[in-house]
Write an enzyme that holds these catalytic residues in place. Structure first.
Site, short mmCIF file in Angstrom:
data_model
loop_
_atom_site.label_atom_id
_atom_site.label_comp_id
_atom_site.label_asym_id
_atom_site.label_seq_id
_atom_site.Cartn_x
_atom_site.Cartn_y
_atom_site.Cartn_z
N LYS A 80 0.82 -1.16 0.08
CA LYS A 80 -0.06 -0.26 0.15
C LYS A 80 0.87 1.22 -0.03
O LYS A 80 0.38 2.15 -0.49
CB LYS A 80 -1.05 0.07 1.35
CG LYS A 80 -2.20 -1.14 0.95
CD LYS A 80 -2.94 -0.84 2.11
CE LYS A 80 -4.13 -1.72 1.89
NZ LYS A 80 -5.21 -1.62 2.87
N ASP B 59 -10.01 2.87 1.50
CA ASP B 59 -10.34 2.47 2.99
C ASP B 59 -11.08 3.30 3.78
O ASP B 59 -12.09 3.01 4.49
CB ASP B 59 -8.94 2.18 3.67
CG ASP B 59 -8.34 0.79 3.15
OD1 ASP B 59 -9.08 -0.04 2.45
OD2 ASP B 59 -7.04 0.69 3.38
#
Ligand code: ATR
Length: 276
Positions: free
Chosen positions: A66, A100
Protein backbone atom coordinates in the site's frame (compact mmCIF):
# COMPACT_ATOMS: atom_id res chain seq x y z
CA UNK A 1 -12.29 -10.69 -24.63
CA UNK A 2 -12.78 -10.02 -20.93
CA UNK A 3 -11.04 -7.13 -19.17
CA UNK A 4 -8.78 -8.29 -16.33
CA UNK A 5 -8.73 -6.75 -12.84
CA UNK A 6 -6.71 -7.96 -9.89
CA UNK A 7 -5.28 -7.59 -6.43
CA UNK A 8 -1.50 -7.53 -5.96
CA UNK A 9 -0.24 -8.70 -2.56
CA UNK A 10 2.26 -10.98 -0.86
CA UNK A 11 0.72 -13.17 0.48
CA UNK A 12 -2.55 -12.78 -1.40
CA UNK A 13 -4.28 -16.14 -1.51
CA UNK A 14 -6.70 -15.31 1.35
CA UNK A 15 -7.97 -12.14 -0.34
CA UNK A 16 -11.76 -11.81 -0.43
CA UNK A 17 -11.57 -9.37 -3.37
CA UNK A 18 -11.75 -11.86 -6.29
CA UNK A 19 -15.03 -13.39 -5.05
CA UNK A 20 -16.48 -9.98 -4.19
CA UNK A 21 -15.66 -8.27 -7.50
CA UNK A 22 -16.42 -11.25 -9.72
CA UNK A 23 -19.86 -11.51 -8.09
CA UNK A 24 -20.43 -7.81 -8.78
CA UNK A 25 -19.26 -8.07 -12.42
CA UNK A 26 -21.52 -11.07 -12.97
CA UNK A 27 -24.51 -9.39 -11.35
CA UNK A 28 -24.21 -6.39 -13.69
CA UNK A 29 -23.39 -8.50 -16.77
CA UNK A 30 -19.96 -6.85 -17.19
CA UNK A 31 -17.38 -8.73 -19.30
CA UNK A 32 -14.65 -8.47 -16.64
CA UNK A 33 -12.75 -10.92 -14.47
CA UNK A 34 -10.76 -10.40 -11.28
CA UNK A 35 -7.80 -12.48 -10.02
CA UNK A 36 -5.30 -12.46 -7.14
CA UNK A 37 -1.62 -12.04 -8.10
CA UNK A 38 1.31 -12.67 -5.78
CA UNK A 39 3.79 -9.85 -6.43
CA UNK A 40 7.02 -9.42 -4.45
CA UNK A 41 7.72 -5.89 -3.13
CA UNK A 42 10.70 -5.31 -5.46
CA UNK A 43 8.58 -6.18 -8.48
CA UNK A 44 5.60 -3.97 -7.66
CA UNK A 45 6.27 -1.05 -10.03
CA UNK A 46 7.17 -3.41 -12.90
CA UNK A 47 4.00 -5.43 -12.28
CA UNK A 48 1.78 -2.32 -12.24
CA UNK A 49 3.38 -0.95 -15.44
CA UNK A 50 2.95 -4.39 -17.00
CA UNK A 51 -0.71 -4.43 -16.02
CA UNK A 52 -1.17 -1.02 -17.64
CA UNK A 53 0.38 -2.05 -20.97
CA UNK A 54 -1.55 -5.33 -20.97
CA UNK A 55 -4.82 -3.44 -20.69
CA UNK A 56 -5.88 -4.32 -17.14
CA UNK A 57 -9.03 -2.51 -16.04
CA UNK A 58 -7.79 -1.79 -12.52
CA UNK A 59 -5.82 -3.08 -9.56
CA UNK A 60 -6.15 -3.28 -5.81
CA UNK A 61 -3.02 -3.27 -3.65
CA UNK A 62 -2.92 -5.09 -0.36
CA UNK A 63 -0.23 -5.88 2.24
CA UNK A 64 2.70 -5.12 1.85
CA UNK A 65 2.18 -2.87 -1.18
CA UNK A 66 0.00 0.00 0.00
CA UNK A 67 2.91 2.41 0.54
CA UNK A 68 5.21 1.10 -2.21
CA UNK A 69 4.21 3.34 -5.13
CA UNK A 70 3.75 6.72 -3.45
CA UNK A 71 6.81 8.26 -5.13
CA UNK A 72 6.23 6.67 -8.52
CA UNK A 73 2.68 7.38 -9.72
CA UNK A 74 0.02 10.12 -9.68
CA UNK A 75 -2.05 9.97 -6.52
CA UNK A 76 -5.41 11.32 -5.40
CA UNK A 77 -5.02 14.14 -2.79
CA UNK A 78 -6.58 12.29 0.16
CA UNK A 79 -4.53 9.15 -0.57
CA UNK A 80 -1.45 11.39 -0.58
CA UNK A 81 -2.39 12.68 2.88
CA UNK A 82 -2.99 9.13 4.11
CA UNK A 83 0.34 8.02 2.63
CA UNK A 84 -1.01 4.80 1.13
CA UNK A 85 -3.01 3.57 -1.85
CA UNK A 86 -5.16 0.47 -2.26
CA UNK A 87 -6.68 1.08 -5.70
CA UNK A 88 -5.16 1.87 -9.10
CA UNK A 89 -7.11 3.04 -12.13
CA UNK A 90 -5.63 3.14 -15.64
CA UNK A 91 -8.06 5.43 -17.49
CA UNK A 92 -5.68 8.44 -17.28
CA UNK A 93 -2.30 6.81 -16.85
CA UNK A 94 -1.49 5.02 -13.59
CA UNK A 95 -3.52 6.79 -10.89
CA UNK A 96 -3.71 5.74 -7.22
CA UNK A 97 -6.55 6.08 -4.71
CA UNK A 98 -7.16 5.00 -1.14
CA UNK A 99 -10.72 3.70 -0.66
CA UNK A 100 -10.26 2.44 2.93
CA UNK A 101 -11.41 5.72 4.47
CA UNK A 102 -14.43 5.99 2.14
CA UNK A 103 -15.19 2.35 3.01
CA UNK A 104 -15.40 3.27 6.69
CA UNK A 105 -17.36 6.46 6.01
CA UNK A 106 -19.92 4.67 3.83
CA UNK A 107 -20.27 1.87 6.41
CA UNK A 108 -21.32 4.55 8.92
CA UNK A 109 -23.58 6.35 6.42
CA UNK A 110 -25.23 3.02 5.57
CA UNK A 111 -26.34 2.83 9.22
CA UNK A 112 -27.46 6.49 9.20
CA UNK A 113 -24.72 7.46 11.67
CA UNK A 114 -23.93 11.19 11.53
CA UNK A 115 -20.19 11.84 11.11
CA UNK A 116 -20.10 15.64 10.68
CA UNK A 117 -19.82 17.21 14.13
CA UNK A 118 -19.41 13.84 15.85
CA UNK A 119 -16.57 12.76 18.15
CA UNK A 120 -14.86 9.61 16.91
CA UNK A 121 -12.49 7.50 19.03
CA UNK A 122 -10.08 5.57 16.80
CA UNK A 123 -8.07 2.79 18.43
CA UNK A 124 -4.85 2.10 16.54
CA UNK A 125 -2.40 4.29 14.65
CA UNK A 126 -1.41 2.09 11.69
CA UNK A 127 -2.38 2.32 8.02
CA UNK A 128 -6.08 1.63 8.57
CA UNK A 129 -6.27 4.22 11.36
CA UNK A 130 -4.61 6.80 9.10
CA UNK A 131 -7.04 6.20 6.23
CA UNK A 132 -10.10 6.33 8.47
CA UNK A 133 -9.02 9.30 10.58
CA UNK A 134 -8.14 11.50 7.56
CA UNK A 135 -11.43 10.66 5.85
CA UNK A 136 -13.60 11.28 8.92
CA UNK A 137 -11.69 14.49 9.74
CA UNK A 138 -12.35 15.66 6.18
CA UNK A 139 -16.04 14.95 6.84
CA UNK A 140 -15.99 17.22 9.91
CA UNK A 141 -15.54 14.81 12.82
CA UNK A 142 -13.45 15.46 15.94
CA UNK A 143 -10.86 12.72 16.25
CA UNK A 144 -9.43 11.02 19.34
CA UNK A 145 -6.52 8.67 18.61
CA UNK A 146 -5.90 5.92 21.16
CA UNK A 147 -2.88 3.67 20.70
CA UNK A 148 -0.66 1.23 22.59
CA UNK A 149 2.50 2.88 21.22
CA UNK A 150 2.15 6.53 22.18
CA UNK A 151 4.82 7.83 19.77
CA UNK A 152 2.90 6.41 16.82
CA UNK A 153 -0.32 8.03 18.07
CA UNK A 154 1.43 11.40 18.48
CA UNK A 155 2.88 11.14 14.99
CA UNK A 156 -0.56 10.45 13.44
CA UNK A 157 -2.10 13.19 15.58
CA UNK A 158 0.46 15.72 14.33
CA UNK A 159 -0.20 14.79 10.70
CA UNK A 160 -3.95 15.10 11.28
CA UNK A 161 -3.81 18.50 12.95
CA UNK A 162 -3.53 20.34 9.61
CA UNK A 163 -6.77 18.79 8.41
CA UNK A 164 -8.94 18.26 11.50
CA UNK A 165 -10.48 20.94 13.73
CA UNK A 166 -10.01 18.88 16.86
CA UNK A 167 -7.51 16.04 17.46
CA UNK A 168 -6.61 14.51 20.84
CA UNK A 169 -4.23 11.67 21.71
CA UNK A 170 -4.81 9.09 24.47
CA UNK A 171 -2.92 6.08 25.75
CA UNK A 172 -4.66 2.72 25.44
CA UNK A 173 -5.01 2.57 29.25
CA UNK A 174 -7.09 5.78 29.02
CA UNK A 175 -9.67 4.43 26.57
CA UNK A 176 -12.42 4.98 29.15
CA UNK A 177 -11.61 8.72 29.33
CA UNK A 178 -11.34 8.91 25.55
CA UNK A 179 -14.88 7.53 25.29
CA UNK A 180 -16.35 10.29 27.45
CA UNK A 181 -19.02 12.13 25.39
CA UNK A 182 -17.83 10.31 22.26
CA UNK A 183 -20.28 9.18 19.56
CA UNK A 184 -18.35 6.52 17.65
CA UNK A 185 -15.65 3.99 18.62
CA UNK A 186 -13.67 2.38 15.80
CA UNK A 187 -11.22 -0.48 16.36
CA UNK A 188 -8.56 -0.44 13.62
CA UNK A 189 -6.21 -2.87 15.40
CA UNK A 190 -6.02 -6.60 14.83
CA UNK A 191 -7.20 -7.29 18.41
CA UNK A 192 -10.00 -9.91 18.31
CA UNK A 193 -9.11 -11.26 14.85
CA UNK A 194 -8.98 -15.05 14.36
CA UNK A 195 -7.49 -16.94 16.14
CA UNK A 196 -7.62 -14.48 19.10
CA UNK A 197 -11.39 -14.58 19.47
CA UNK A 198 -11.39 -13.71 23.19
CA UNK A 199 -9.40 -10.51 22.85
CA UNK A 200 -11.08 -7.10 22.84
CA UNK A 201 -9.96 -3.48 23.18
CA UNK A 202 -13.00 -2.72 25.39
CA UNK A 203 -15.57 -4.53 27.51
CA UNK A 204 -19.20 -3.78 28.24
CA UNK A 205 -18.48 -1.72 31.39
CA UNK A 206 -16.88 1.18 29.47
CA UNK A 207 -19.30 1.11 26.52
CA UNK A 208 -22.72 2.81 26.38
CA UNK A 209 -26.01 2.51 24.56
CA UNK A 210 -25.54 5.90 22.85
CA UNK A 211 -22.27 4.78 21.20
CA UNK A 212 -21.80 3.28 17.76
CA UNK A 213 -19.08 0.62 17.90
CA UNK A 214 -17.42 -0.24 14.60
CA UNK A 215 -14.80 -3.02 14.39
CA UNK A 216 -12.84 -3.18 11.13
CA UNK A 217 -11.90 -6.80 11.92
CA UNK A 218 -14.14 -8.92 9.65
CA UNK A 219 -13.05 -12.41 10.68
CA UNK A 220 -14.95 -13.30 12.84
CA UNK A 221 -17.93 -11.29 11.58
CA UNK A 222 -19.00 -10.67 15.18
CA UNK A 223 -15.87 -9.98 17.23
CA UNK A 224 -15.72 -10.02 21.01
CA UNK A 225 -15.75 -6.18 20.91
CA UNK A 226 -19.05 -6.21 19.00
CA UNK A 227 -20.49 -8.76 21.45
CA UNK A 228 -19.51 -6.53 24.37
CA UNK A 229 -20.97 -3.51 22.59
CA UNK A 230 -24.28 -5.32 22.07
CA UNK A 231 -24.38 -6.21 25.77
CA UNK A 232 -24.00 -2.48 26.52
CA UNK A 233 -26.87 -1.72 24.11
CA UNK A 234 -24.59 0.08 21.62
CA UNK A 235 -25.18 0.09 17.87
CA UNK A 236 -22.64 -2.16 16.13
CA UNK A 237 -21.07 -2.22 12.66
CA UNK A 238 -19.05 -5.19 11.41
CA UNK A 239 -15.79 -4.98 9.48
CA UNK A 240 -17.50 -6.87 6.67
CA UNK A 241 -19.20 -3.61 5.69
CA UNK A 242 -15.87 -1.75 5.54
CA UNK A 243 -14.43 -4.54 3.37
CA UNK A 244 -17.45 -4.35 1.05
CA UNK A 245 -17.57 -0.55 0.86
CA UNK A 246 -13.83 -0.13 0.20
CA UNK A 247 -14.22 -2.63 -2.64
CA UNK A 248 -17.40 -0.94 -3.81
CA UNK A 249 -15.63 2.41 -4.10
CA UNK A 250 -12.85 0.82 -6.19
CA UNK A 251 -15.55 -0.78 -8.36
CA UNK A 252 -17.22 2.63 -8.83
CA UNK A 253 -13.88 4.26 -9.78
CA UNK A 254 -13.10 1.55 -12.35
CA UNK A 255 -16.52 1.05 -13.92
CA UNK A 256 -18.32 4.35 -13.28
CA UNK A 257 -21.24 2.11 -12.28
CA UNK A 258 -23.17 1.95 -9.00
CA UNK A 259 -21.79 -1.10 -7.16
CA UNK A 260 -24.23 -3.88 -6.18
CA UNK A 261 -23.54 -3.67 -2.43
CA UNK A 262 -25.77 -6.55 -1.33
CA UNK A 263 -24.31 -8.90 -3.96
CA UNK A 264 -20.78 -8.01 -2.85
CA UNK A 265 -21.70 -8.50 0.81
CA UNK A 266 -23.26 -11.90 0.09
CA UNK A 267 -20.10 -13.02 -1.76
CA UNK A 268 -17.89 -11.97 1.18
CA UNK A 269 -20.15 -13.70 3.71
CA UNK A 270 -20.13 -16.92 1.66
CA UNK A 271 -16.33 -16.79 1.43
CA UNK A 272 -15.99 -16.16 5.18
CA UNK A 273 -18.40 -18.99 6.02
CA UNK A 274 -16.47 -21.37 3.75
CA UNK A 275 -13.26 -20.58 5.70
CA UNK A 276 -14.75 -21.90 8.99
P1 ATR B 1 -2.84 -1.65 9.56
O1 ATR B 1 -2.05 -1.12 8.40
O2 ATR B 1 -3.76 -2.78 9.21
O3 ATR B 1 -3.52 -0.58 10.33
P2 ATR B 1 -0.53 -1.81 11.30
O4 ATR B 1 0.08 -0.64 10.62
O5 ATR B 1 0.33 -2.98 11.61
O6 ATR B 1 -1.77 -2.38 10.51
O7 ATR B 1 -1.21 -1.26 12.66
C1 ATR B 1 -1.78 -2.11 13.57
C2 ATR B 1 -2.30 -1.29 14.75
O8 ATR B 1 -2.86 -2.23 15.69
C3 ATR B 1 -1.23 -0.52 15.49
O9 ATR B 1 -1.78 0.69 15.94
C4 ATR B 1 -0.89 -1.43 16.69
O10 ATR B 1 -0.48 -0.75 17.84
P3 ATR B 1 1.06 -0.28 18.05
O11 ATR B 1 1.23 0.96 17.23
O12 ATR B 1 1.15 -0.02 19.50
O13 ATR B 1 1.92 -1.44 17.59
C5 ATR B 1 -2.25 -2.02 16.96
N1 ATR B 1 -2.20 -3.31 17.66
C6 ATR B 1 -1.86 -4.51 17.15
N2 ATR B 1 -1.92 -5.46 18.10
C7 ATR B 1 -2.32 -4.85 19.24
C8 ATR B 1 -2.58 -5.29 20.58
N3 ATR B 1 -2.46 -6.58 20.92
N4 ATR B 1 -3.00 -4.36 21.48
C9 ATR B 1 -3.15 -3.07 21.13
N5 ATR B 1 -2.90 -2.59 19.89
C10 ATR B 1 -2.50 -3.46 18.96
Amino acid sequence: MKTVFGVFGDPVKHSMSPKMHNAAFKDLGLQNEYHAFRVKPNDLLTAVKGAEVMGFGGINLTVPHKEGLMEHINIDPIAKRIGAINTIDFKNGIYGYNTDGIGALNSLKDENIAVKGSTVVIVGAGGAARAISFQLAEEGASIRIVNRNKDRAVSLGNDLKDYADDVTIYELSSLKSALKNADILINTTTVGMVPNLNETIATQNILRSDLTVFDIVYNPVETKLLKEAKKAGAKTISGVMMLVYQGAEAFRIWTGTKPPIQVMKKAVMEELNSCD
